[in-house]
Design an enzyme around this catalytic site. Structure first.
Site, short mmCIF file in Angstrom:
data_model
loop_
_atom_site.label_atom_id
_atom_site.label_comp_id
_atom_site.label_asym_id
_atom_site.label_seq_id
_atom_site.Cartn_x
_atom_site.Cartn_y
_atom_site.Cartn_z
N PRO B 171 1.02 -0.86 0.23
CA PRO B 171 -0.17 -0.31 -0.42
C PRO B 171 0.96 0.98 -0.06
O PRO B 171 1.00 1.97 0.81
CB PRO B 171 -0.93 -0.10 1.45
CG PRO B 171 0.18 -0.68 2.66
CD PRO B 171 0.62 -1.69 1.26
N CYS B 172 1.72 1.80 -1.59
CA CYS B 172 2.45 2.97 -1.06
C CYS B 172 1.52 3.93 -0.73
O CYS B 172 1.81 4.69 -1.18
CB CYS B 172 3.10 2.93 -2.64
SG CYS B 172 2.48 2.47 -4.04
#
Lengths: 219, 268
Positions: B171-172
């Site tokens: 989850p950048c």
């Protein structure tokens, strides 16, 4: 012939090939030997094993057969065989095996089976010039000349009787110690030693012969 | 004399033979072997809040998530990026992957393995740290940099996240600029990033509004700790019951200590 032993070729794998498991830097030291990792999960680490060994096995197959397509197919077949075997081996067997020697053995067997009933083929200068060789520092002319000389020598090596060819390539092209060559060929050390010696003599004779022929052709 | 010449010739011959080694295996060899033993890279098509995405995997784990325009475009992009081909996986994506991509808001089930080979150790550390950010929350780039032990490498952290080959699953999108702006996103820019954060319940509008007023941290008045505004510890409290801080210095000066969950600062 002096037979000073060179460093094991597994140490000069180019850095980009060492990587895989742990990141681009210094992973060779962080991760355990591939044999050890294979005991945990063959599928997970098989690719790393191929990357680690493909260059040397390809060079071996290429010099045995002197044909690029053949060499690639031989090494492909060898890795597929190795994979199938590894899937049936238990952890203890994988841990205790000499992986590199074993892979050379398989490659040699595949090459021998293919060569059976086939005339030896030698490659032309063009094919050899396209070879993806590691050293690229030479200028174009020198490179072509070096490439031609390599092709000539490769042809002579590939023309040696098969009982001499494998030991010569393993010892001098691949740079293995005599003990490992003997292990791969499943021979007593003394037999390997004398075969390597005879192979060098046979190669020398072949070189002399080819020089003489060349002089004749140019005369 | 003759002996000397022989030795010199031997050395020369040994050198020339050694020179016959040092060949590189053709680049087609490895993919061919992997395909023949059934370990070649494959991909699934999975629905996501941003539309259909391609999720590729090697024998070692997920390698790539992409919003390529078509399967053909994805296969091309993949070959270009990884140097090996990828083909559709006949079996459907495992539930652990599907649920994570389809419904980023649902609690994750099962384990997903990632294949981050080809990335540097630093890049891998950044992405692994991003995996620790809980759903519905965000952290600034500087937080990742500090947490992985490179507090000065904020810009490099941003680059590593921008290169994230596995968006959504890694989850950048939960990493934002320290001034609160949502920042860029490889899956379709800031709008797509906000969309994913919204689905996750992170309230990107609120994050940006607070940030535009200069609020970086919220403090718990009873227990005297301070958090990032999205930290679960704050959200679960009454929103009115907190104080606002513009900097960690201000929070420390007021006698607050950093929250142990979201770790907004190194403990003073």
């Amino acid at each position: 012939m002096r037979t000073e032993s060179r460093g094991s070729p597994c140490l000069d794998v180019s850095p980009s090939l060492q990587l895989l498991e742990g990141g681009r830097k210094g992973s060779m030291n962080d991760s355990p030997a591939i044999e050890h990792r294979l005991t945990e999960d063959v599928d997970l680490h098989f690719e790393a094993m191929v990357r680690e060994h493909q260059d040397r096995l390809y060079a071996f197959a290429r010099r045995l057969s002197n044909q690029r397509e053949d060499a690639e197919e031989i090494v492909q077949d060898a890795f597929v065989r190795a994979y199938k075997a590894l899937k049936t081996y238990d952890a203890e067997r994988i841990r205790s095996m000499a992986l590199r020697s074993w892979l050379y053995q398989i490659t040699l067997n595949v090459a021998r089976n293919r060569a059976r009933g086939r005339k030896p083929v030698t490659e032309t200068l063009n094919g050899e010039a396209l070879e993806r060789h590691a050293d690229t520092a030479e200028g174009p002319h020198a490179k072509l000349e070096a490439s031609r000389r390599r092709a000539d020598l490769a042809t002579l090596v590939a023309g040696l009787p098969s009982r001499y060819r494998a030991p010569l390539i393993l010892r001098y092209v691949e740079g293995l110690k005599l003990e490992e060559v003997a292990q791969i060929l499943k021979q007593p050390l003394g037999t390997t030693k004398s075969n390597v010696h005879r192979a060098i003599n046979a190669l020398r004779e072949a070189i002399t012969r080819s020089r003489r022929e060349m002089r004749w052709n140019h005369a | 004399m003759r002996k000397k010449i022989e030795i010199r010739e031997s050395h020369e011959l040994a050198r020339r033979l050694r020179d016959l080694g040092g060949l590189r295996a053709p680049s087609t060899l490895l993919p061919a072997v992997l395909a023949r033993v059934g370990l070649a890279d494959k991909y699934w098509t999975v629905q996501s809040p941003l539309g259909p995405v391609y999720v590729a995997h090697s024998s070692r784990g997920i390698t790539r998530v992409s919003r390529a325009a078509s399967a053909a475009a994805f296969e091309r992009e993949y070959r270009h990026r990884f140097g090996r081909s990828v083909s559709p996986d006949a079996s459907s994506a495992p539930a652990a992957v599907r649920t994570r991509v389809e419904d980023v808001a649902a609690p994750a089930k099962g384990e997903v393995r990632f294949d981050l080979s080809g990335l540097t150790e630093f890049e891998q550390a950044v992405l692994k740290k991003a995996l620790e950010i809980p759903r519905g929350q965000v952290r600034p780039y500087g937080w990742i940099a500090r947490e992985i032990g490179h507090p000065a490498a904020v810009r490099a952290t941003g680059s590593a996240l921008a290169k994230n080959p596995i968006p959504l699953l890694i989850p950048c999108h939960r990493v934002v600029r320290s001034d609160g702006h949502i920042g860029n996103y490889s899956m379709g820019g800031a709008r797509a990033k906000k969309r994913v954060l919204e689905v996750e319940g992170a309230e990107p509008e609120t994050i940006e509004r607070l940030a535009s007023r200069g609020v970086r941290y919220l403090g718990n008045q009873e227990k005297h700790y301070f958090c990032y505004p999205t930290c679960g510890g704050i959200n679960s409290l009454l929103k009115e019951n907190h104080v606002r801080f513009r900097s960690e210095k201000e929070a420390f000066a007021a006698g607050y200590h950093p929250c142990g969950d979201c770790r907004p600062a190194a403990a003073a």
